[in-house]
Design a protein around this motif. Structure first.
Motif, short mmCIF file in Angstrom:
data_model
loop_
_atom_site.label_atom_id
_atom_site.label_comp_id
_atom_site.label_asym_id
_atom_site.label_seq_id
_atom_site.Cartn_x
_atom_site.Cartn_y
_atom_site.Cartn_z
N UNK A 256 0.85 -1.19 0.00
CA UNK A 256 0.00 0.00 0.00
C UNK A 256 0.88 1.23 0.00
N UNK A 257 0.40 2.27 -0.65
CA UNK A 257 1.02 3.59 -0.58
C UNK A 257 0.41 4.33 0.61
N UNK A 258 0.63 5.65 0.69
CA UNK A 258 0.21 6.39 1.88
C UNK A 258 -1.31 6.44 2.03
N UNK A 259 -2.04 6.07 0.97
CA UNK A 259 -3.51 6.04 1.08
C UNK A 259 -4.01 4.78 1.80
N UNK A 260 -3.07 3.87 2.15
CA UNK A 260 -3.42 2.66 2.90
C UNK A 260 -4.33 1.70 2.16
N UNK A 261 -4.38 1.81 0.84
CA UNK A 261 -5.22 0.91 0.05
C UNK A 261 -4.34 -0.16 -0.58
N UNK A 262 -4.68 -1.42 -0.32
CA UNK A 262 -3.87 -2.53 -0.79
C UNK A 262 -3.86 -2.67 -2.30
N UNK A 263 -2.70 -3.11 -2.81
CA UNK A 263 -2.53 -3.40 -4.23
C UNK A 263 -1.68 -4.66 -4.35
N UNK A 264 -1.83 -5.40 -5.44
CA UNK A 264 -0.94 -6.55 -5.65
C UNK A 264 0.45 -6.09 -6.10
N UNK A 265 1.48 -6.85 -5.71
CA UNK A 265 2.83 -6.68 -6.27
C UNK A 265 2.93 -7.65 -7.44
N UNK A 266 3.31 -7.16 -8.60
CA UNK A 266 3.41 -8.02 -9.78
C UNK A 266 4.84 -8.51 -9.95
N UNK A 267 5.02 -9.83 -9.94
CA UNK A 267 6.36 -10.40 -10.15
C UNK A 267 6.68 -10.45 -11.64
N UNK A 268 5.66 -10.68 -12.45
CA UNK A 268 5.84 -10.53 -13.90
C UNK A 268 5.49 -9.09 -14.24
N UNK A 269 6.39 -8.44 -14.98
CA UNK A 269 6.20 -7.03 -15.32
C UNK A 269 5.94 -6.90 -16.83
N UNK A 270 5.08 -5.97 -17.17
CA UNK A 270 4.55 -5.91 -18.54
C UNK A 270 4.89 -4.59 -19.20
N UNK A 271 5.02 -4.67 -20.52
CA UNK A 271 5.47 -3.52 -21.29
C UNK A 271 4.76 -3.44 -22.64
N UNK A 272 4.74 -2.22 -23.16
CA UNK A 272 4.28 -2.01 -24.53
C UNK A 272 5.42 -1.40 -25.33
N UNK A 273 5.81 -2.09 -26.39
CA UNK A 273 6.87 -1.58 -27.28
C UNK A 273 6.29 -0.46 -28.14
N UNK A 274 6.89 0.73 -28.05
CA UNK A 274 6.34 1.86 -28.80
C UNK A 274 7.31 2.40 -29.84
#
Ligand SMILES: [Zn+2]
Length: 295
Positions: A256-274
């Motif tokens: 969570x960031x300072x807003x205290x709202x949970x988020x998943x941590x992604x072990x696979x990271x995604x990209x768009x080739x531009x």
């Protein structure tokens, strides 16, 4: 720099912590594989909100010493990932965190949002010509979620990539360099949805759960052109995120960031080739950002 490693990756981020959240696993993986990983962070994140109550005195409206503290957090995070080449655009403190969109801080002298684009890009051109990356990773034009410093980081990275290959822009002994591939940070919508399902099922130790649309860079799965499996580096990524203790609280595979709202941590990271050519067969995702790049 002489004797550069064969593969060289440059990442441009707005604040300390963005690199670990977005690309921590990717950075650890390429370091482990012997690539040169260079991180350029554009501001010190001076305007960030502070999670630990004991460090609240560092805040911009109190002692205003969060910047130097975050330099140390970033250094600790980079130790976790094995990244030794990390720099601040124009040197530490050259550009200040602009705060969230619409705040008076946006227009303050020295704020990154009010920086001259070619001057800011010029600092990055020097880095590009020195480390000569084949691959650049940054945000989309909206900065992923609209923060002024993220938008400006996109503009500066994009402009610098263009200018670095232009021989008559700031000619120096390093000579021009053309980056082969440019990627934007992305999260496929279905992966985000599944991450939030896991979070709800696990019931992480945060008071609430973030909305999917709060996540930067979420797009339709069809927009994703590369997926870097960072599973072996998931622990390092989480450790790097924990090093940014003023900004991030980590609970297992969630944060969570300072807003205290949970988020998943992604072990696979995604990209768009531009920019540049995909190294994957037509219709398939790349699994390596250097695919198709001649060393
Ligand atoms: Zn940021």
């Amino acid at each position: 720099m002489t004797d550069l490693p064969a593969r060289r990756l440059l990442l441009v981020h707005a604040h300390p912590d963005d690199e670990s959240i977005n690309n921590g696993a990717t950075m650890a993986k390429y370091v482990a594989e012997g690539a040169l990983v260079t991180l350029v962070t554009c501001t010190l994140g001076e305007e960030g909100e502070i999670i630990p109550p004991g460090l609240a005195h560092l805040a911009a409206d109190r002692e205003d010493t969060l910047g130097p503290h975050r330099i140390r957090e970033l250094a600790a995070a980079m130790r976790e990932l094995g990244v030794t080449d990390h720099r601040f655009l124009g040197g530490p403190g050259r550009y200040r965190d602009s705060g969230m969109m619409g705040l008076e801080q946006n227009g303050r002298p020295g704020a990154f949002w009010s920086a001259d684009l070619d001057e800011a890009a010029g600092h990055l051109v020097d880095v590009i010509r020195e480390v000569r990356p084949q691959v650049l990773v940054t945000y989309d034009p909206g900065g992923g979620y609209g923060h002024p410093d993220h938008i400006q980081a996109h503009r500066v990275a994009t402009r610098a990539a263009e200018l670095a290959g232009t021989a008559d822009f700031r000619p120096n002994s390093s000579g021009p360099h053309t980056i082969s591939k440019i990627y934007w940070n992305r999260v496929p919508r279905t992966v985000a949805e599944q991450g939030f399902e896991r979070l709800r099922a696990a019931g992480a130790a945060f008071p609430g759960v973030a909305a999917l649309d709060d996540l930067p860079g979420v797009v339709a799965d069809s927009e994703i052109t590369a997926a870097v499996d960072g599973t072996p580096y998931a622990e390092r990524k989480a450790a790097a995120m924990r090093a940014h203790a003023t900004q991030i609280a980590v609970d297992g595979p969630f944060f969570a960031l300072s807003n205290n709202l949970g988020q998943p941590i992604f072990a696979t990271e995604f990209y768009e080739l531009v920019h540049g050519r995909s190294g994957a067969p037509a219709g398939e995702r790349e699994s390596d950002l250097f695919a198709g790049v001649d060393a």
